[in-house]
Write an enzyme that holds these catalytic residues in place. Structure first.
Site, PDB file in Angstrom:
ATOM      1  N   SER A 164       0.791  -1.240   0.000  1.00 15.30           N
ATOM      2  CA  SER A 164       0.000   0.000   0.000  1.00 15.30           C
ATOM      3  C   SER A 164       0.819   1.284   0.000  1.00 15.30           C
ATOM      4  CB  SER A 164      -0.966   0.009   1.193  1.00 15.30           C
ATOM      5  OG  SER A 164      -2.095  -0.783   0.895  1.00 15.30           O
ATOM      6  N   LYS A 167       0.429   3.872  -2.780  1.00 15.52           N
ATOM      7  CA  LYS A 167      -0.564   4.957  -2.760  1.00 15.52           C
ATOM      8  C   LYS A 167       0.104   6.330  -2.706  1.00 15.52           C
ATOM      9  CE  LYS A 167      -4.431   2.413  -0.637  1.00 15.52           C
ATOM     10  NZ  LYS A 167      -3.883   1.085  -0.409  1.00 15.52           N
ATOM     11  N   SER A 335      -5.706   3.917   4.286  1.00 18.07           N
ATOM     12  CA  SER A 335      -5.263   3.002   3.233  1.00 18.07           C
ATOM     13  C   SER A 335      -6.465   2.540   2.421  1.00 18.07           C
ATOM     14  CB  SER A 335      -4.500   1.806   3.810  1.00 18.07           C
ATOM     15  OG  SER A 335      -3.746   1.167   2.793  1.00 18.07           O
TER      16      SER A 335
END
Length: 498
Positions: A164, A167, A335
């Site tokens: 993640s 991102k 997230s």
């Protein structure tokens, strides 16, 4: 799997009065756009005054919520004041240490040269990177954001699975292409005779039922004014193309991708974290819109059908999402995979690419090239990091974070303000909650897949420098131990050598 949902943020400042807490948050949040440089500012060690002046603050996201929370508990009045409200939650375990850090002197004796700084960091970080909990491969980069100089690097240019933390790349690219004030529209078009209305999705995954109700009310008012009380209802998802399912397949961490959905296709009342998802979020949104039109006195006959608006249709209702800066803060703090994928597609649309995975990859990569950052070996196959084929380097992630603190790029500041706060918010709310020198001082994006653990963010070190860091590990077998090892690395940056 993606980063797990964490418990809601609590007041990290314990028993401060509402007024005192609000004053403290005003100080912290007004300057936190460049990642807790408020700490060093309070110590008389301002790193780059220009960054503060260029930063904002954004009037959205986590910081606004904290200020409202504080004002609501001010015994002398304020927003939502309730004299009978229960006492605030218990303080976070290390909140006193955070407050103490704001009022103590720091070590002003920063190393004289970059080489000296690198040697100092090497002596601290090298042993920690040898922790077996970090698996079979690991990389690390630390950058001084004030100078842009790399202070530390191990495997800096080795492409690794970011999970993640990708991102960060997605959100920087979206801000570069669209700017922080961009809003994603959802519109309703009516045919020339007002007998057909079309709900057109623009790609806002945060559209909620309240917004849908307003759209329905405005639509009903417009068609009734034309003497129409019965309409054919269509819904248009043509803004997106390509497969709706993420490559990981049906998953509670992400809904099928659609330009039209309500509450990220969640089938419960949650706003973040895993949840059962609709298999057809666009049809569900259209069904809900039709019910609301019926309630507003406009019959939708047999229900909605997929299709585009008729020629010469006119707009009769529009809803705009929160500004892109707010969407980015939410995506990073929690997230949020749905928002991240939507941001990749919005970037594609803004740059003339198809709004699918391939178009998002090309668009995001093109925007990052504009920032003149190292992209060799980088592969961005999705916007969320759920795809294990994503590859980035520690040099790219740390470089992106350094760019977001650059006073020449104020449009990127919401990336910094959206990063979770260690021990307090988002996906870091359950970490750094025991005695730790990093609690409240580290802001970082987490990343977790099976065998992959990553952490990238910013911290103010003992010399008052704002550092950007990226730590990536793969081949891990114990997620909890790997997270602890990563947290130790970030904490070591905060503590440094005194």
């Amino acid at each position: 799997m993606s980063d797990p949902a964490k418990r809601p943020s609590v007041n990290p400042f314990g028993k401060l009065s509402g007024a005192a807490l609000k004053d403290h948050l005003d100080l912290q949040n007004g300057l936190s756009n460049w990642q807790f440089t408020a700490v060093s500012a309070a110590l008389g060690l301002a790193l780059a005054a220009g960054v503060v002046l260029a930063a904002g603050p954004w009037d959205s996201g986590q910081r606004k919520a904290e200020q409202d929370w504080a004002a609501a508990r001010d015994g002398t009045g304020g927003a939502h004041h309730d004299p009978d409200a229960p006492a605030g939650p218990a303080p976070a375990p290390s909140a006193p240490a955070v407050l103490a850090a704001l009022g103590t002197a720091a070590d002003r004796s920063a190393p004289d040269t970059q080489a000296a700084a690198a040697a100092e960091l090497g002596s601290v970080l090298d042993p920690l990177l040898e922790d077996s909990a970090l698996g079979t491969r690991r990389s690390a980069v630390v950058i001084d954001t004030a100078t842009g100089g790399r202070l530390y690097g191990k495997g800096a240019d080795v492409p690794m699975t970011p999970a993640s933390t990708v991102k960060i790349a997605t959100t920087v690219a979206a801000l570069t292409a669209l700017g922080p004030d961009h809003r994603v529209p959802t519109t309703v078009l009516a045919s020339a005779d007002s007998r057909t209305v079309t709900l057109v999705g623009g790609g806002d995954p945060t559209l909620d039922r309240a917004a849908l109700r307003t759209l329905a009310a405005d639509t009903a008012r417009a068609v009734k004014a034309a003497g129409v009380h019965e309409v054919r209802l269509r819904y248009d998802t043509s803004g997106y193309s390509g497969p709706a399912l993420h490559p990981i397949g049906p998953n509670e961490n992400i809904a099928p991708l659609s330009a039209l959905m309500v509450n990220e296709g969640r089938l419960d009342d949650t706003a973040s974290g895993p949840a059962q998802r609709s298999t057809d979020p666009a049809r569900d949104a259209a069904d809900a819109f039709g019910e609301l039109l019926d309630q507003a006195g406009v019959d939708t006959r047999s229900g909605p059908a997929a299709g585009r608006a008729a020629a010469k249709s006119r707009p009769v209702a529009k809803h705009l999402s929160a500004p892109l800066s707010g969407l980015i803060e939410r995506a990073l703090t929690n997230s949020d995979n749905d928002i991240a994928e939507a941001l990749a597609r919005q970037t594609a649309l803004a740059t003339g690419e198809p709004a699918d995975f391939a178009g998002g990859r090309r668009a995001v990569t093109a925007q990052l090239k504009k920032l003149k950052l190292p992209l060799k070996g980088v592969a961005l196959t999705d916007g969320s990091g759920l795809d294990r084929h994503d590859k980035v380097t520690a040099a790219l992630l740390a470089g992106l974070l350094a760019r977001t603190a650059d006073p020449d790029h104020p449009e990127l500041r919401s990336v910094l303000s959206g990063l979770p706060v260690a021990g307090f918010s988002g996906t870091l709310s359950g970490r750094y909650t025991t005695k730790s020198g990093g609690t409240g001082l580290i802001r970082a994006k987490t990343g977790t897949l099976t065998g992959v653990n990553t952490l990238a963010g910013t911290v103010v070190d003992a010399h008052g420098r704002l550092l950007a860091f990226a730590f990536l590990a793969s081949g891990t077998t114990d997620p909890a131990a790997a997270q602890s090892a990563l947290d130790s690395l970030a904490t070591a940056l905060a503590a440094g050598k005194r």
